[in-house]
Design a protein around this motif. Structure first.
Motif, PDB file in Angstrom:
ATOM      1  N   ALA A  30       0.827  -1.214   0.000  1.00 34.96           N
ATOM      2  CA  ALA A  30       0.000   0.000   0.000  1.00 34.96           C
ATOM      3  C   ALA A  30       0.857   1.258   0.000  1.00 34.96           C
ATOM      4  CB  ALA A  30      -0.924  -0.010   1.214  1.00 34.96           C
ATOM      5  N   ALA A  31       2.063   1.206   0.628  1.00 38.17           N
ATOM      6  CA  ALA A  31       2.918   2.393   0.712  1.00 38.17           C
ATOM      7  C   ALA A  31       3.952   2.421  -0.407  1.00 38.17           C
ATOM      8  CB  ALA A  31       3.621   2.437   2.058  1.00 38.17           C
ATOM      9  N   LEU A  32       4.711   1.340  -0.534  1.00 38.27           N
ATOM     10  CA  LEU A  32       5.874   1.369  -1.410  1.00 38.27           C
ATOM     11  C   LEU A  32       5.756   0.472  -2.638  1.00 38.27           C
ATOM     12  CD1 LEU A  32       8.643   1.219   1.384  1.00 38.27           C
ATOM     13  CD2 LEU A  32       7.628   3.253   0.339  1.00 38.27           C
ATOM     14  N   LYS A  35       1.992   0.549  -7.094  1.00 34.38           N
ATOM     15  CA  LYS A  35       0.911   1.536  -7.047  1.00 34.38           C
ATOM     16  C   LYS A  35       0.691   2.060  -5.644  1.00 34.38           C
ATOM     17  CE  LYS A  35      -1.405  -0.208 -11.126  1.00 34.38           C
ATOM     18  NZ  LYS A  35      -2.150  -1.408 -11.531  1.00 34.38           N
ATOM     19  N   GLY A  36       1.700   1.939  -4.799  1.00 35.93           N
ATOM     20  CA  GLY A  36       1.577   2.395  -3.425  1.00 35.93           C
ATOM     21  C   GLY A  36       1.555   3.919  -3.373  1.00 35.93           C
ATOM     22  N   GLU A  37       0.990   4.423  -2.276  1.00 34.62           N
ATOM     23  CA  GLU A  37       0.792   5.874  -2.140  1.00 34.62           C
ATOM     24  C   GLU A  37       2.093   6.645  -2.220  1.00 34.62           C
ATOM     25  OE1 GLU A  37      -2.593   7.822   0.263  1.00 34.62           O
ATOM     26  OE2 GLU A  37      -2.072   5.969   1.364  1.00 34.62           O
ATOM     27  N   MET A  42       6.211   9.795  -5.501  1.00 34.65           N
ATOM     28  CA  MET A  42       7.527   9.895  -6.133  1.00 34.65           C
ATOM     29  C   MET A  42       7.357  10.242  -7.609  1.00 34.65           C
ATOM     30  SD  MET A  42       9.921   8.996  -3.891  1.00 34.65           S
ATOM     31  CE  MET A  42      11.222   7.818  -3.945  1.00 34.65           C
ATOM     32  N   ARG A  43       6.336   9.564  -8.218  1.00 37.10           N
ATOM     33  CA  ARG A  43       6.151   9.769  -9.651  1.00 37.10           C
ATOM     34  C   ARG A  43       5.735  11.228  -9.947  1.00 37.10           C
ATOM     35  NH1 ARG A  43       2.829   4.904 -11.662  1.00 37.10           N
ATOM     36  NH2 ARG A  43       4.206   3.860 -10.170  1.00 37.10           N
ATOM     37  N   GLU A  44       5.026  11.856  -8.982  1.00 35.84           N
ATOM     38  CA  GLU A  44       4.587  13.247  -9.176  1.00 35.84           C
ATOM     39  C   GLU A  44       5.763  14.213  -9.274  1.00 35.84           C
ATOM     40  OE1 GLU A  44       1.931  14.204  -6.013  1.00 35.84           O
ATOM     41  OE2 GLU A  44       0.454  12.682  -6.619  1.00 35.84           O
ATOM     42  N   LEU A  67      10.115   4.431   6.130  1.00 37.73           N
ATOM     43  CA  LEU A  67       9.123   3.360   6.083  1.00 37.73           C
ATOM     44  C   LEU A  67       9.807   2.000   5.826  1.00 37.73           C
ATOM     45  CD1 LEU A  67       6.110   4.960   4.130  1.00 37.73           C
ATOM     46  CD2 LEU A  67       6.308   4.462   6.583  1.00 37.73           C
ATOM     47  N   ASP A  68      10.761   2.081   4.914  1.00 36.22           N
ATOM     48  CA  ASP A  68      11.509   0.872   4.582  1.00 36.22           C
ATOM     49  C   ASP A  68      12.148   0.258   5.830  1.00 36.22           C
ATOM     50  OD1 ASP A  68      11.881  -0.532   2.153  1.00 36.22           O
ATOM     51  OD2 ASP A  68      14.065  -0.207   2.391  1.00 36.22           O
ATOM     52  N   ALA A  69      12.808   1.146   6.591  1.00 36.85           N
ATOM     53  CA  ALA A  69      13.484   0.676   7.809  1.00 36.85           C
ATOM     54  C   ALA A  69      12.473   0.123   8.806  1.00 36.85           C
ATOM     55  CB  ALA A  69      14.289   1.805   8.433  1.00 36.85           C
ATOM     56  N   ALA A  70      11.339   0.812   8.935  1.00 29.20           N
ATOM     57  CA  ALA A  70      10.316   0.359   9.890  1.00 29.20           C
ATOM     58  C   ALA A  70       9.775  -1.009   9.475  1.00 29.20           C
ATOM     59  CB  ALA A  70       9.185   1.384   9.962  1.00 29.20           C
TER      60      ALA A  70
END
Ligand code: PHE
Length: 360
Positions: A30-32, A35-37, A42-44, A67-70
């Motif tokens: 859902a985040a990364l 199609k994650g938020e 990033m694409r924007e 987030l990755d680390a978490a």
């Protein structure tokens, strides 16, 4: 940048709340995910002006890294927890008593055979063997017991069946271990020193006799052996075997066709208080027959009686086992009663040796 803070809060909470690895993977996607938020944000960046990108870029990257680390940390924690859970479930109480296994024991006859083999080996005697189904010749003739000799009747012999028209002399179940004397001398010649423990058969049955029992034959042939050597060997054997300081033997003149002179040997014992003790008291128990090997027996086995002489003895193994271990009834030896075997049997790994002790 408010939106980024909102995203951070939302996903860090999601990570913290994920109960297992599958739930955590949902949060990651859902985040990364593609199609994650956060990925969409990033694409924007592409459509932003360079100045906007200058602040939005690092901020987004930082959020992504955080987030990755978490996610990683949470994943590791979940794996640890799963392992803890498994270890708890698979916990083994090593203090529980082991399941008892059915355990066999060594029969007193086997034990005594090992013991006497160790003792005689120490005196230079090798072990010899012969068949239990023996020819008439080895069991009788070669031992100076010709067909009409009265000693044949005394042996209560079991004869093997023969076809009615078969005129050859019958085979017998050997009535003693003495035929092994002939076999050993024929095979090895002289000088020789052997013992031959094994089964023998006689048609007899009461508290002290069984139709199958055990004897050990002894044979020593050399240039000038005498009764004195026989006496020493037997006394030495009894001292070692019965493991008591005083053993008293009594040699009684007797008769066997295959020895001349012959002696039967009794051992001193006491029955005081219903308990059998070796080496004390005023009773005597016969344990063996013996003598100087008859010249005819030497000749039958191809040994020249003008050059060689020696002694032989035959001892009841069951009898000396009963004496040493206080076993009252011979018949129980062959009943295969497990309770009896557990009581009188020996531990399987305790091999009797002279240095380690004969019996436990
Ligand atoms: N064979 C004899 C028996 O069975 C014992 C014996 C053996 C006697 C050797 C003398 C010599 O009774």
């Amino acid at each position: 940048m408010d939106t980024l803070d909102t995203l951070r809060a939302k996903y860090l909470q999601g990570v913290a709340a994920a109960a297992d690895e599958a739930a955590l993977e949902d949060v990651r996607l859902a985040a990364l995910g593609k199609k994650g938020e956060v990925s969409l944000k990033m694409r924007e960046l592409g459509q932003m002006s360079p100045e906007q990108r200058l602040t939005a870029g690092p901020a987004l990257n930082a959020l992504k890294d955080e987030l990755d680390a978490a996610l990683r940390a949470r994943k590791a924690a979940l794996a640890d927890a799963a392992l803890d859970e498994r270890l708890k479930a698979e916990w083994l109480d090593v203090t529980l008593p082991a399941r008892p296994r059915p355990r066999g024991t060594i029969h007193p006859v086997s034990q005594v055979m090992e013991e006497l083999t160790a003792i005689f080996a120490d005196m230079g005697f090798a072990v010899a063997e012969g068949p239990q189904i023996e020819s008439d010749w080895y069991n009788f003739d070669a031992l100076n017991i010709p067909p009409e000799h009265p000693a044949r009747q005394e042996h209560d012999t079991f004869f093997m069946a023969r076809a009615a028209d078969d005129t050859r002399p019958p085979h017998v179940l050997r009535t003693h271990t003495s035929p092994v004397q002939i076999r050993a001398m024929t095979e090895k010649g002289a000088p020789i020193r052997v013992i031959a423990p094994g089964r023998v058969y006689r048609m007899d049955m009461d508290q002290t006799h069984a139709p199958m029992f055990h004897q050990v034959e002894g044979l020593a042939i050399d240039r000038n052996l005498s009764m004195a050597n026989l006496k020493w060997v037997l006394e030495e054997f009894c001292r070692a075997f019965f493991e008591v300081p005083n053993v008293d033997l009594r040699f009684r003149a007797s008769h066997f066709p295959f020895t001349e002179p012959s002696a039967e040997v009794d051992i001193r014992c006491s029955w005081a208080g219903g308990q059998l003790k070796i080496g004390e008291g005023d009773s005597w128990l016969e344990i063996l027959g013996s003598g100087m090997v008859h010249p005819k027996v030497l000749k039958a086995a191809g040994v020249d009686p003008d050059q060689w002489q020696g002694f032989a003895f035959g001892m009841g193994i069951d009898r000396i086992a009963m004496l040493k271990y206080g076993i009252p009834d011979l018949r129980a030896f062959f009943d295969s009663d497990l309770r009896w075997l557990r009581h009188y049997g020996f531990a399987a790994l305790d091999m009797p040796t002279l240095h380690g002790g004969l019996s436990r």
